[in-house]
Motif scaffolding. Structure first.
Motif, short mmCIF file in Angstrom:
data_model
loop_
_atom_site.label_atom_id
_atom_site.label_comp_id
_atom_site.label_asym_id
_atom_site.label_seq_id
_atom_site.Cartn_x
_atom_site.Cartn_y
_atom_site.Cartn_z
N GLY A 45 0.77 -1.06 0.10
CA GLY A 45 0.12 -0.23 0.02
C GLY A 45 0.94 1.42 -0.12
O GLY A 45 1.99 1.21 -0.21
N LEU A 46 0.27 2.35 0.12
CA LEU A 46 1.18 3.52 0.23
C LEU A 46 1.64 3.43 1.43
O LEU A 46 1.12 3.16 2.51
CB LEU A 46 0.04 4.91 0.30
CG LEU A 46 -0.38 5.08 -1.17
CD1 LEU A 46 -1.10 6.52 -1.23
CD2 LEU A 46 0.45 5.06 -2.16
N ASP A 47 3.14 4.07 1.64
CA ASP A 47 3.98 4.01 2.95
C ASP A 47 3.02 5.13 4.01
O ASP A 47 2.07 5.74 3.69
CB ASP A 47 5.19 4.36 2.58
CG ASP A 47 5.48 5.73 1.97
OD1 ASP A 47 4.70 6.64 2.14
OD2 ASP A 47 6.55 6.08 1.49
N GLY A 52 -4.16 9.82 4.91
CA GLY A 52 -5.60 9.51 4.70
C GLY A 52 -6.19 8.29 5.13
O GLY A 52 -5.63 7.19 5.44
N PRO A 53 -7.55 8.08 4.43
CA PRO A 53 -8.50 6.63 4.79
C PRO A 53 -7.65 5.84 3.99
O PRO A 53 -7.02 6.09 2.75
CB PRO A 53 -9.62 7.18 4.27
CG PRO A 53 -9.66 8.74 4.39
CD PRO A 53 -8.42 9.10 4.27
N HIS A 74 -6.69 3.97 -1.19
CA HIS A 74 -6.39 5.03 -0.36
C HIS A 74 -6.85 6.36 -0.72
O HIS A 74 -6.99 6.67 -1.82
CB HIS A 74 -4.95 5.04 -0.31
CG HIS A 74 -3.96 3.83 -0.26
ND1 HIS A 74 -3.98 3.12 -1.01
CD2 HIS A 74 -3.32 3.62 0.84
CE1 HIS A 74 -3.24 1.89 -0.86
NE2 HIS A 74 -2.96 2.46 0.34
N GLY A 75 -7.42 7.30 0.30
CA GLY A 75 -8.14 8.41 0.10
C GLY A 75 -9.58 8.32 -0.25
O GLY A 75 -10.18 7.48 0.53
N ASP A 76 -10.23 9.10 -1.03
CA ASP A 76 -11.44 9.00 -1.22
C ASP A 76 -11.93 7.72 -1.98
O ASP A 76 -11.26 7.32 -3.12
CB ASP A 76 -11.93 10.21 -1.98
CG ASP A 76 -11.73 11.53 -1.23
OD1 ASP A 76 -11.62 11.67 0.00
OD2 ASP A 76 -11.09 12.53 -1.95
N ARG A 90 -13.37 16.13 -7.80
CA ARG A 90 -13.36 16.22 -6.24
C ARG A 90 -12.32 15.16 -5.84
O ARG A 90 -11.69 15.16 -4.61
CB ARG A 90 -14.43 16.68 -5.47
CG ARG A 90 -15.13 17.92 -5.94
CD ARG A 90 -16.27 18.27 -5.11
NE ARG A 90 -17.21 17.00 -5.13
CZ ARG A 90 -18.50 17.06 -5.69
NH1 ARG A 90 -18.57 18.01 -6.64
NH2 ARG A 90 -19.40 16.36 -5.53
N GLU A 91 -12.48 14.07 -6.14
CA GLU A 91 -11.74 12.84 -5.84
C GLU A 91 -10.32 12.80 -5.94
O GLU A 91 -9.75 13.27 -6.67
CB GLU A 91 -12.35 11.61 -6.36
CG GLU A 91 -13.90 11.25 -6.48
CD GLU A 91 -14.54 10.20 -7.29
OE1 GLU A 91 -15.52 9.84 -7.16
OE2 GLU A 91 -13.49 9.70 -8.21
N ARG A 92 -9.85 12.45 -4.51
CA ARG A 92 -8.43 12.20 -4.57
C ARG A 92 -8.12 10.79 -4.02
O ARG A 92 -8.43 10.28 -2.91
CB ARG A 92 -7.87 13.36 -3.73
CG ARG A 92 -8.19 14.57 -3.96
CD ARG A 92 -7.63 15.65 -2.98
NE ARG A 92 -6.41 15.34 -2.31
CZ ARG A 92 -5.28 15.90 -2.60
NH1 ARG A 92 -5.27 16.42 -3.77
NH2 ARG A 92 -4.30 15.56 -1.91
N PHE A 93 -7.78 9.78 -4.60
CA PHE A 93 -7.42 8.19 -4.33
C PHE A 93 -6.41 7.76 -5.27
O PHE A 93 -5.92 8.44 -6.23
CB PHE A 93 -9.02 7.49 -4.70
CG PHE A 93 -9.01 7.41 -6.01
CD1 PHE A 93 -8.63 6.14 -6.77
CD2 PHE A 93 -9.84 8.23 -6.58
CE1 PHE A 93 -8.92 5.86 -7.96
CE2 PHE A 93 -10.32 8.08 -8.41
CZ PHE A 93 -9.66 6.89 -8.80
#
Length: 226
Positions: A45-47, A52-53, A74-76, A90-93
Motif C-alpha cells: 500500500g502507500l507508505d 488519509g483513509p 487510499h483516500g476518497d 473532487r476525488e483524491r485517491f
C-alpha cells in the motif's frame, strides 16, 4: 505480454475475471479481509507518509482458491456515477495493485499451463482498474459497455508496450528503496507499474493525488484497511 492468461483469465467484456469492482454504493467496510489473509505473498500500500483513509477493495483467486492478485485503496472512495456533477474532479485517491511475480507454471488443478506474470501484468490490472471507476458524464448506460470494451482493449495494448512512447519512467520509494516505475497519464487519471524487491509486481492508479509524491511499503497488518 507475459500474463496469467491476461491475468487469471479475461471476461468477454475485456476485464480480468474477478476484477470487476463491487456494486456501486457498497462501502469498503463491507468488504472482508479474509481473501487477503489467504494470499501467499505480501500486500503493498502507500507508505506512512500518506495519512488519509485506507480501505479494502477485492482479491482475485484461481479455481483452486489460490489468491492471484488484489488491490488496496487510499483516500476518497471513487465514484463512477456520472449524475454526480463534478464528483470525479473532487476525488483524491490512489489504488495499489499487488500481483506475485510468477514464472510459467502449472495451473492449480494440474490440467494446464499458466503464463508468467510480469510488470506488464501489473500495468494491465492498474489500467483496467482505473477504467472501472471512469464513466464520462455525457455517456448513457447503453453506450458505456461499448466504451469500456474499447478503452479496456487500449489499456491492454499499452500495458504490452511499456517501452513505448506512451510511458515515461520515474523513481519512487518501495520499502524505502528507490525503484523505477513505468508511468502514464490520461484524461481519466494516471497509471504506473513496477516491481518490489519481495517478488511482487506493483501497479497503481489514481486521480487527484500526484503520483510523483507517492511511496509504497509492505502492509504489516492488512486488517487495518478493513
Amino acid at each position: 505480454m507475459e500474463t496469467t492468461s491476461r491475468v487469471a483469465g479475461q471476461s468477454a467484456q475485456g476485464a480480468p475475471d474477478g476484477t470487476q469492482p463491487p456494486p456501486e454504493g457498497v462501502p469498503a467496510s463491507r468488504r472482508t479481509v479474509d481473501g487477503y489473509l489467504r494470499a501467499p505473498f505480501p500486500w503493498y500500500g502507500l507508505d506512512e507518509a500518506f495519512t488519509g483513509p485506507r480501505w479494502l477493495m477485492q482479491v482475485t483467486a484461481a479455481a483452486d482458491g489460490t489468491v492471484q492478485h488484489g488491490s488496496t485503496g487510499h483516500g476518497d472512495e471513487p465514484s463512477i456515477r456520472p449524475e454526480v456533477t463534478g464528483a470525479a474532479d473532487r476525488e483524491r485517491f490512489a489504488v495499489v495493485v499487488s500481483i506475485p511475480a510468477n514464472p510459467v507454471r502449472r495451473s492449480g488443478d494440474g490440467t494446464g499451463i499458466l503464463e508468467a506474470t510480469s510488470v506488464s501484468s501489473a500495468a494491465w490490472l492498474a489500467g483496467s482498474g482505473l477504467l472501472s471507476f471512469t464513466w464520462p458524464a455525457q455517456m448513457d448506460h447503453v453506450l458505456r459497455g461499448d466504451w469500456l470494451d474499447q478503452q479496456t482493449e487500449t489499456a491492454w495494448e499499452l500495458a504490452d508496450d511499456l517501452e513505448g512512447p506512451h510511458w515515461t519512467t520515474l523513481s519512487l520509494p518501495v520499502d524505502g528503496v528507490p525503484t523505477p516505475f513505468h508511468y502514464r497519464e490520461s484524461e481519466f487519471g494516471w497509471v504506473l507499474a513496477g516491481s518490489a524487491g519481495s517478488g511482487v509486481h506493483l501497479g497503481a492508479y489514481g486521480r487527484g493525488l500526484s503520483a510523483y509524491g507517492l511511496g509504497f511499503s509492505v502492509i504489516e497488518d492488512i486488517a487495518s484497511y478493513a
